[in-house]
Scaffold this motif. Structure first.
Motif, short mmCIF file in Angstrom:
data_model
loop_
_atom_site.label_atom_id
_atom_site.label_comp_id
_atom_site.label_asym_id
_atom_site.label_seq_id
_atom_site.Cartn_x
_atom_site.Cartn_y
_atom_site.Cartn_z
N CYS A 43 0.85 -1.19 0.00
CA CYS A 43 0.00 0.00 0.00
C CYS A 43 0.88 1.24 0.00
O CYS A 43 1.63 1.48 0.95
N ASN A 44 0.80 2.02 -1.07
CA ASN A 44 1.49 3.29 -1.15
C ASN A 44 0.52 4.42 -0.85
O ASN A 44 -0.64 4.18 -0.51
N GLN A 45 0.96 5.67 -0.98
CA GLN A 45 0.10 6.80 -0.62
C GLN A 45 -1.18 6.85 -1.45
O GLN A 45 -2.23 7.20 -0.95
N SER A 46 -1.07 6.46 -2.71
CA SER A 46 -2.26 6.60 -3.56
C SER A 46 -2.50 5.36 -4.42
O SER A 46 -3.23 5.43 -5.40
N SER A 47 -1.90 4.24 -4.07
CA SER A 47 -2.09 3.05 -4.89
C SER A 47 -1.93 1.80 -4.04
O SER A 47 -1.39 1.84 -2.93
N ALA A 48 -2.40 0.70 -4.58
CA ALA A 48 -2.26 -0.60 -3.93
C ALA A 48 -1.86 -1.61 -5.00
O ALA A 48 -2.33 -1.54 -6.15
N SER A 49 -0.99 -2.55 -4.64
CA SER A 49 -0.55 -3.55 -5.61
C SER A 49 -0.26 -4.86 -4.90
O SER A 49 0.03 -4.89 -3.70
N VAL A 50 -0.33 -5.94 -5.66
CA VAL A 50 -0.01 -7.26 -5.15
C VAL A 50 0.73 -8.00 -6.25
O VAL A 50 0.43 -7.83 -7.45
N ILE A 51 1.73 -8.79 -5.87
CA ILE A 51 2.55 -9.52 -6.84
C ILE A 51 2.34 -11.02 -6.64
O ILE A 51 2.49 -11.53 -5.52
N LEU A 52 1.98 -11.71 -7.71
CA LEU A 52 1.82 -13.16 -7.70
C LEU A 52 3.00 -13.80 -8.42
O LEU A 52 3.59 -13.21 -9.32
N VAL A 53 3.35 -15.02 -8.00
CA VAL A 53 4.48 -15.74 -8.58
C VAL A 53 3.99 -16.54 -9.78
O VAL A 53 3.12 -17.40 -9.65
N GLY A 54 4.57 -16.24 -10.95
CA GLY A 54 4.10 -16.85 -12.19
C GLY A 54 4.19 -18.36 -12.19
O GLY A 54 3.26 -19.06 -12.62
N CYS A 55 5.31 -18.92 -11.69
CA CYS A 55 5.46 -20.38 -11.73
C CYS A 55 4.51 -21.07 -10.76
O CYS A 55 4.09 -22.21 -11.00
N LEU A 56 4.13 -20.41 -9.64
CA LEU A 56 3.14 -20.99 -8.74
C LEU A 56 1.76 -21.01 -9.39
O LEU A 56 0.98 -21.96 -9.19
N LEU A 57 1.44 -19.97 -10.15
CA LEU A 57 0.17 -19.96 -10.88
C LEU A 57 0.13 -21.12 -11.87
O LEU A 57 -0.88 -21.83 -11.99
N GLU A 58 1.25 -21.32 -12.59
CA GLU A 58 1.28 -22.42 -13.56
C GLU A 58 1.20 -23.77 -12.88
O GLU A 58 0.64 -24.71 -13.44
N ASP A 59 1.76 -23.89 -11.67
CA ASP A 59 1.65 -25.14 -10.94
C ASP A 59 0.19 -25.53 -10.73
O ASP A 59 -0.16 -26.71 -10.69
N LYS A 60 -0.69 -24.53 -10.57
CA LYS A 60 -2.11 -24.78 -10.35
C LYS A 60 -2.92 -24.69 -11.64
O LYS A 60 -4.15 -24.68 -11.61
#
Length: 749
Positions: free
Chosen positions: A480-497
């Motif tokens: 959470c920054n002053q005016s934005s929110a972000s989340v990072i997902l791991v690409g290889c974990l997504l592919e695992d599922k």
């Protein structure tokens, strides 16, 4: 008996010996039993004369001696400088000196002469007699035998000419007794290496596959950790070495070859061979380079690529070194100089298997590995022993899934070893390309097979993925920054599922994740300009912004066979406790830094003497009664697309506390108070700042300070307006507001 043909002779002084003596023959040393002797030991026994070379004659010990009948009284000894040409077929060259013994055996009737001729690495003994045949035949047979004694053999031994004394197939070192009774040593040449079966191959070959290293001597070693090891170095070129890096893949307890580095330290140049048929040049800075089918020269190192992998070839002092790497298997070939293997850990393969998995049966996989004992590989056995490759193959496939090309990697490694030994195998794997060719994975990934023999992709390394799998997450915490929110997902974990990142989006399906091309991490974000459908809720003094990563509408039926993804992430904006501060007019503004959880902003109150808000009222400005003053309330660090600043109320007090009894209201409920017609409010609830004006005053009957207080609120923007409606009694419906902040200013008369 046959004697050497004498060309010329120069006499020497004769020494008469009547008792046991040690005499020097260093001016004419004799090679006897393959050893050069510089002394002769003469001993008289009761009935014999012993002439020995290694020690004084002892009847109970075996020595290198010539034994004959005892002379009457003495022996005449002399060293002659002679020029003698050999008449023997197995002795060549010319002798330049000889050792001579003469003696009378019976009074005046029988005598003998013994000559030992020096032919360099060979010796000839000549015996002549008068009156009778001298019994020296036993020693004449032994003179053309090899004798070994000392540090290499615990017991003295005698060998016939042409016989093998000793041979070690692991080192290819052989010792023989040649036709002239001289011990000869032989080993592989400078351009060869021992293959471990007594045969010498062309150059030194080191093979690395999975977590196994077959060194230049055919010795198998296993790597159990995630470290870097020197595979080869050259004693004659200390700036040259080849290093291998090992890392884990699917399992944390098994490491595999990750990359190979060719180091040329004299020019400060390294070639780093990586997966995907790439290489990195490490010189002044790091640069990632790609290759095509053309040969490319980098600092004198020839780089080439074909469908099987990448090869780097460097010219050293009088030799060449080539490194082949296909992303999983490396083979190093050095020709022209002596190289030595690196110091690698030694692990006995059978013990290794039993310790890791004592209950597992490894019968099936070795059947595939034992194919190396059969055609077409058998024609290479005399040049390259297959057993280290079979053991390495069995060891790896017993403890690791038969995926990622391991079914064929060890066979391919052996076939390349045969090729380097100039043995051409019949086609056994037509058209095969390197595994994971042209696929580049990030540092926390490796390239592997989805299914046996199927498509390849980048998988998460076991250690990297463990922290996510332990917490059952697919990525990092929300930022959470002053005016934005972000989340990072791991690409290889997504592919695992089985989740494609391109099928994911936020509440607004136009907001999709962005994959970083280098690390394959997928980022989802929203901000005040584009909220991407974020939902805003309140909880007491908190405002919560929530969005959801979800899959698209992939089905219209009542059932689906695809995973549905719903990943909620949020940021919380918390209002601080009420803060009140009083400042005198000599301060040009009032400023308060307010921390709100993950979001920070600064609130300032400034007074101006003009409507354009350009002339700041400071400690040097004289403010007159009834003079119009403009006050601006401004924030820095808030996103105007998400929230608005609302001035709920402003009032003046005679005393410092904001709840003092004597007070004068300027703004009430966001509007100019009806009790003061000089007050005007501008921009309230429209953005992250607003202002108001009023005419200066003082409290009746008092000349003390005037304290100005303002109560402010942050209003969450949505479909409802944050702007107060101040005409009549009707008021607009307001968006969500929450806890207020107080800020005060003081005027001194």
């Amino acid at each position: 008996m046959k004697s050497p043909h004498r060309l010329s002779m120069f006499s020497a002084s004769v020494k008469t010996i009547r008792s046991d003596q040690n005499v020097s023959i260093s001016s004419c040393p004799i090679r006897y039993y393959g050893v050069e002797y510089n002394n002769i030991y003469i001993k008289f026994t009761n009935n014999k004369l012993a002439i020995c070379f290694d020690a004084m004659y002892n009847v109970t010990a075996v020595g290198d001696c010539i034994i004959g009948p005892k002379p009457v009284a003495s022996v005449d000894f002399s060293i002659l400088q002679t020029a003698v040409r050999s008449r023997f077929q197995n002795v060549s060259g010319t002798s330049n000196c000889s050792v001579k013994f003469e003696a009378q055996l019976t009074s005046g009737r029988v005598s003998f002469t013994l000559n030992l001729f020096n032919f360099g690495t060979e010796a000839v003994m000549s015996v002549t007699s008068t009156g009778a045949m001298v019994s020296l035949m036993l020693m004449l047979i032994q003179v053309f035998l090899c004798s070994l004694t000392g540090q290499h053999d615990a017991v003295s031994a005698v060998y016939k000419p042409g016989s093998v004394v000793s041979s070690d197939p692991n080192t290819c070192f052989t010792r023989t007794c040649d036709q002239v009774a001289t011990v000869q040593n032989s080993a592989c040449g400078a351009l060869e290496t021992c293959l471990g079966n007594g045969s010498c191959g062309h150059g030194a070959i080191c093979t690395v596959t999975a977590n196994t290293v077959i060194d230049i001597h055919g010795k198998l070693k296993t790597i159990e950790d995630r470290c870097s090891y020197t595979l080869l170095s050259a004693p004659s070129d200390p700036d040259f070495q080849i290093v291998a890096h090992f890392r884990e893949r699917r399992r944390t307890d098994v490491s595999f070859l990750e990359s190979v580095v060719l180091q040329l330290n004299d020019v400060g140049f390294h070639i780093h061979l990586d997966q995907g048929n790439r290489f990195v040049s490490l010189q002044l800075n790091e640069s990632l380079l790609s290759l095509n089918s053309s040969v490319r020269s980098i600092q004198g190192v020839l780089m080439s690529r074909d469908h099987r992998g990448v090869t780097a070839e460097a010219s050293l002092s009088g030799s060449t070194a080539s490194v082949f790497f296909d992303g999983h298997m490396a083979q190093i070939h050095v020709e022209g100089q002596e190289v030595k293997p690196g110091r690698l850990p030694v692990v006995d393969p059978p013990d290794f298997l039993s310790v890791l998995n004592p209950s597992r049966s490894c019968c099936e996989n070795p059947r595939r590995c034992s194919l190396l004992n059969k055609p077409p590989f058998d024609i290479c056995h005399q040049h390259s022993g297959p057993q280290p490759f079979i053991t390495a193959c069995s060891q790896t496939l017993c403890e690791y899934p038969a995926l990622d090309g391991f079914n064929c990697q060890f066979l391919e490694a052996y076939a390349r070893s045969c090729q380097l030994n100039n043995v051409t195998l019949k086609t056994w794997r037509p058209g095969a390309s390197s595994f994971c060719r042209d696929r580049t994975c990030s540092d926390h990934e490796f390239c592997g097979e989805k299914t046996l023999g199927g498509e390849t992709r980048c998988f998460c390394r076991a250690i990297f993925a463990s922290k996510y799998r332990t917490s059952d997450t697919l990525g990092e915490p929300t930022v959470c920054n002053q005016s934005s929110a972000s989340v990072i997902l791991v690409g290889c974990l997504l592919e695992d599922k089985g989740i494609k990142h391109s099928a994911l989006h936020l509440n607004d399906d136009t907001c999709r994740g962005v994959m970083d091309p280098l690390d394959h991490m997928v980022t989802f974000s929203f901000n005040g300009t584009n909220s991407c459908g974020a939902e805003v809720t309140t909880d007491g003094n908190k405002v919560i912004y929530t969005n959801t990563i979800k899959t698209g509408n992939i089905t219209t039926g009542v059932i689906t066979r695809h995973d549905q993804v719903y990943i909620n992430f949020s940021c919380i904006h918390t209002q601080p406790e009420v803060k009140t501060a009083a400042f005198k007019i000599k301060d040009r503004s009032v400023e308060a830094n307010i921390t709100t959880g993950a979001w920070n902003y600064t609130l300032t109150m400034r007074a101006y003497s003009d409507p354009g808000l350009s002339q700041v009222v400071d400690s040097n400005t004289e403010v007159q009664l009834n003079q119009k003053i403009w006050v601006e309330l401004n924030t820095v660090g808030l996103e105007g697309g998400l929230v608005a600043l609302v001035t709920d109320s402003c009032w003046a007090t005679k005393d410092q506390p904001p709840n003092s009894t004597v007070r004068h209201d300027l703004i009430s409920n966001g509007c100019a108070d009806s009790g003061d017609q000089t007050v005007k409010v501008m921009g309230n609830g429209l953005g992250t700042s607003n202002s108001f004006s009023f005419n200066m005053f003082q409290f009746s009957g008092s000349s003390t300070d005037v304290y100005l207080h303002c109560k402010l609120e942050l209003c969450v923007k949505s479909s409802k307006s944050c702007e107060p409606t101040c005409s009549g009694n009707s008021r607009k419906r307001r968006s969500v507001r929450y806890s207020a902040t107080f800020i005060s200013m003081t005027w001194t008369k």
